[in-house]
Design an enzyme around this catalytic site. Structure first.
Site, PDB file in Angstrom:
ATOM      1  N   PHE A 153      -3.672   3.058  15.105  1.00 13.02           N
ATOM      2  CA  PHE A 153      -4.003   4.100  14.130  1.00 13.02           C
ATOM      3  C   PHE A 153      -5.177   3.612  13.302  1.00 13.02           C
ATOM      4  CE2 PHE A 153      -1.025   7.737  13.539  1.00 13.02           C
ATOM      5  CZ  PHE A 153      -0.317   7.560  14.713  1.00 13.02           C
ATOM      6  N   LYS A 208     -10.313  -4.043  19.554  1.00 13.17           N
ATOM      7  CA  LYS A 208      -8.903  -4.422  19.666  1.00 13.17           C
ATOM      8  C   LYS A 208      -8.337  -4.151  21.062  1.00 13.17           C
ATOM      9  CE  LYS A 208      -8.246  -3.538  14.713  1.00 13.17           C
ATOM     10  NZ  LYS A 208      -7.287  -3.513  13.603  1.00 13.17           N
ATOM     11  N   ASN A 265       0.853  -1.204   0.000  1.00 15.75           N
ATOM     12  CA  ASN A 265       0.000   0.000   0.000  1.00 15.75           C
ATOM     13  C   ASN A 265       0.884   1.247   0.000  1.00 15.75           C
ATOM     14  OD1 ASN A 265       0.593   0.766   2.849  1.00 15.75           O
ATOM     15  ND2 ASN A 265      -0.396  -1.197   3.247  1.00 15.75           N
ATOM     16  N   ASP A 322      -4.139  -6.084   4.783  1.00 13.54           N
ATOM     17  CA  ASP A 322      -5.201  -6.902   5.372  1.00 13.54           C
ATOM     18  C   ASP A 322      -5.199  -8.321   4.814  1.00 13.54           C
ATOM     19  OD1 ASP A 322      -6.237  -5.046   7.141  1.00 13.54           O
ATOM     20  OD2 ASP A 322      -7.325  -4.023   5.534  1.00 13.54           O
ATOM     21  N   LYS A 381     -12.933   0.226  16.691  1.00 10.76           N
ATOM     22  CA  LYS A 381     -11.627  -0.456  16.797  1.00 10.76           C
ATOM     23  C   LYS A 381     -11.070  -0.400  18.216  1.00 10.76           C
ATOM     24  CE  LYS A 381     -10.571   0.389  12.116  1.00 10.76           C
ATOM     25  NZ  LYS A 381      -9.894   1.172  11.111  1.00 10.76           N
TER      26      LYS A 381
HETATM   27  O1  C5P Z   1      -8.551  -2.549  11.261  1.00 12.61           O
HETATM   28  P1  C5P Z   1      -7.612  -1.535  10.707  1.00 12.61           P
HETATM   29  O2  C5P Z   1      -6.648  -2.102   9.715  1.00 12.61           O
HETATM   30  O3  C5P Z   1      -8.247  -0.296  10.177  1.00 12.61           O
HETATM   31  O4  C5P Z   1      -6.797  -1.066  11.999  1.00 12.61           O
HETATM   32  C1  C5P Z   1      -5.700  -0.200  11.920  1.00 12.61           C
HETATM   33  C2  C5P Z   1      -4.783  -0.438  13.075  1.00 12.61           C
HETATM   34  O5  C5P Z   1      -4.615  -1.837  13.262  1.00 12.61           O
HETATM   35  C3  C5P Z   1      -3.394   0.123  12.866  1.00 12.61           C
HETATM   36  O6  C5P Z   1      -2.875   0.493  14.115  1.00 12.61           O
HETATM   37  C4  C5P Z   1      -2.653  -1.075  12.256  1.00 12.61           C
HETATM   38  O7  C5P Z   1      -1.269  -1.011  12.529  1.00 12.61           O
HETATM   39  C5  C5P Z   1      -3.309  -2.246  12.971  1.00 12.61           C
HETATM   40  N1  C5P Z   1      -3.408  -3.475  12.156  1.00 12.61           N
HETATM   41  C6  C5P Z   1      -2.722  -4.596  12.557  1.00 12.61           C
HETATM   42  N2  C5P Z   1      -2.828  -5.766  11.852  1.00 12.61           N
HETATM   43  C7  C5P Z   1      -3.606  -5.845  10.770  1.00 12.61           C
HETATM   44  C8  C5P Z   1      -4.316  -4.718  10.351  1.00 12.61           C
HETATM   45  C9  C5P Z   1      -4.197  -3.547  11.057  1.00 12.61           C
HETATM   46  O8  C5P Z   1      -1.994  -4.520  13.550  1.00 12.61           O
HETATM   47  N3  C5P Z   1      -3.669  -6.978  10.097  1.00 12.61           N
END
Ligand code: C5P
Length: 405
Positions: free
Chosen positions: A323, A341, A210, A279, A337
């Site tokens: 973030f 989380k 990305n 993702d 989130k």
């Molecule tokens: O769910 P989302 O991707 O929007 O969440 C963003 C946050 O989750 C960021 O802090 C990112 O570093 C973390 N993240 C993660 N592992 C993933 C996806 C996102 O730690 N697979």
């Protein structure tokens, strides 16, 4: 380098071949917003003319302790009191010896006895001289008296020897001067961070990734190091200079990042997950380069582990910050989130449109907390956002009885 804005810096230049680099240092300090005055030893003037420093600094160069001060004061006292910080670059063996033993036989050494501000000494000399017992002893004495001594770089020296003794890059010296000026409110606090994108292999030469530049995460790591924290930065592939004094752990994929984070989370007081983790990864990644003669491949994606959620489920004492980069409905997604989380804070930003944070030097963020409160900031340089984020983390940790220094 916001810490140099409006700061008064005294630049001491002594008689070494690297004196020419002090001109660039002067310009860098000015560019960062500092006012600089220059003190030279007599020998330094044999390498660079005082007129150069005078023209660039906009002040008469202080050369002789006996000459009359054009401003009518006692210059070695007035300039010592004026300075917010002093940097001596290059510092010769003779200068180091004089400062270590309190000699006052020229403008610089006399003035230095009156300085109360933080001092950065940048020794530069022949390797054998630098490694000699007297020089090392004198440098120890300077450190014991509270000055900061910068280790010289190793490399080819003007005298033909290869080894330690080179004056470091002026940008590096300016960076360490910033650190000297920043209050150490995170001293001893252990911060584990991630930054940049992840890369998910399609085959050995191709990947899915990305647009994350890593700028926000790197700015936070740099700011935390300036403030005295022990910072470990788990970084995806980015093309940015790595922050000085920060431990680097390079990874490519989300799974590699997860393994490092799980392994290290116990030792962290604060965890900040800035990385834009992919993702999805490729379920059927090829072991060899996919050939176009084989036709268009079918790439099957599978979900990557959510690193932050995994850490959130396991966390004990750690202050966990995530973030949230969204293209719409920022507040709703960010709040969801935090809960899902198990975070202590989330930094939300919009990443679409002309003001997208991706790759930009500016960021417009909102801090969200588990108690439902939020704080929206205006568009600010990422360095400033980094400091405000660290301020907010310190404040919240203090509220819950954290270990802030
Ligand atoms: O769910 P989302 O991707 O929007 O969440 C963003 C946050 O989750 C960021 O802090 C990112 O570093 C973390 N993240 C993660 N592992 C993933 C996806 C996102 O730690 N697979």
């Amino acid at each position: 380098m916001g810490a140099l804005e409006n700061k008064k810096i005294l630049l001491g230049v002594t008689g070494g071949i690297a004196a020419y680099k002090a001109v660039e240092l002067l310009r860098l300090l000015q560019k960062a917003g500092a006012e600089v005055r220059v003190v030279m030893t007599k020998n330094a003037t044999a390498f660079v003319g005082p007129l150069t420093f005078r023209a660039i600094s906009g002040h008469a160069v202080y050369l002789d302790v006996l000459e009359e001060d054009p401003e009518g004061g006692i210059r070695h006292i007035a300039w010592a009191d004026w300075a917010d910080a002093v940097v001596i670059a290059p510092a010769t063996a003779n200068c180091v010896a004089k400062l270590a033993h309190g000699f006052a036989d020229d403008a610089l050494s006399t003035l230095m006895l009156a300085v109360r501000a933080p001092v950065l000494i940048c020794p530069a000399m022949n390797t054998h001289m630098y490694e000699s017992r007297p020089v090392q002893r004198n440098l120890d004495l300077l450190e014991a008296s509270g000055m900061t001594v910068l280790e010289p770089d190793s490399g080819d020296l003007a005298c033909g020897v290869t080894g330690p003794g080179r004056l470091p890059d002026p940008a590096f010296i300016a960076d360490r001067l910033v650190k000297l000026l920043v209050p150490k409110d995170l001293k001893g606090v252990r911060i584990l961070m991630t930054a940049g994108p992840t890369q998910e292999a399609i085959d050995p030469v191709r990947y899915i990734s990305n647009h994350s530049s890593g700028k926000m995460g790197y700015a936070i790591a740099r700011a935390a190091e300036y403030r005295g924290a022990d910072v470990a930065l788990v970084t995806g592939p980015v093309s940015l200079p790595f922050p000085v004094g920060v431990e680097r752990i390079s990874v490519k994929s989300a799974r590699e990042m997860l393994a490092v984070m799980e392994n290290r989370m116990e030792r962290a007081d604060i965890i900040i997950k800035v990385a834009a983790v992919a993702d999805f990864c490729v379920q059927n990644a090829a072991d060899h380069k996919i050939k176009k003669t084989e036709g268009a491949p079918v790439i099957v994606l599978e979900k990557n582990p959510d690193i932050l959620a995994t850490l959130g489920a396991k966390k004990s004492h750690q202050f966990l910050v995530g973030f949230a980069a969204e293209t719409r409905d920022l507040a709703a997604y960010a709040k969801d989130k935090i809960a899902r989380k198990n975070l202590d804070m989330i930094v939300g930003n919009l990443v679409s449109g002309p003001d997208s944070a991706f790759g930009s030097d500016l960021n417009t963020v909102t801090f969200f907390y588990p108690d439902g409160s939020e704080e929206a900031l205006e568009a600010l340089p990422k360095e400033r956002v980094a400091d405000l984020l660290l301020d907010a983390i310190c404040a919240r940790r203090r509220c819950r009885g954290g270990l802030d220094a």
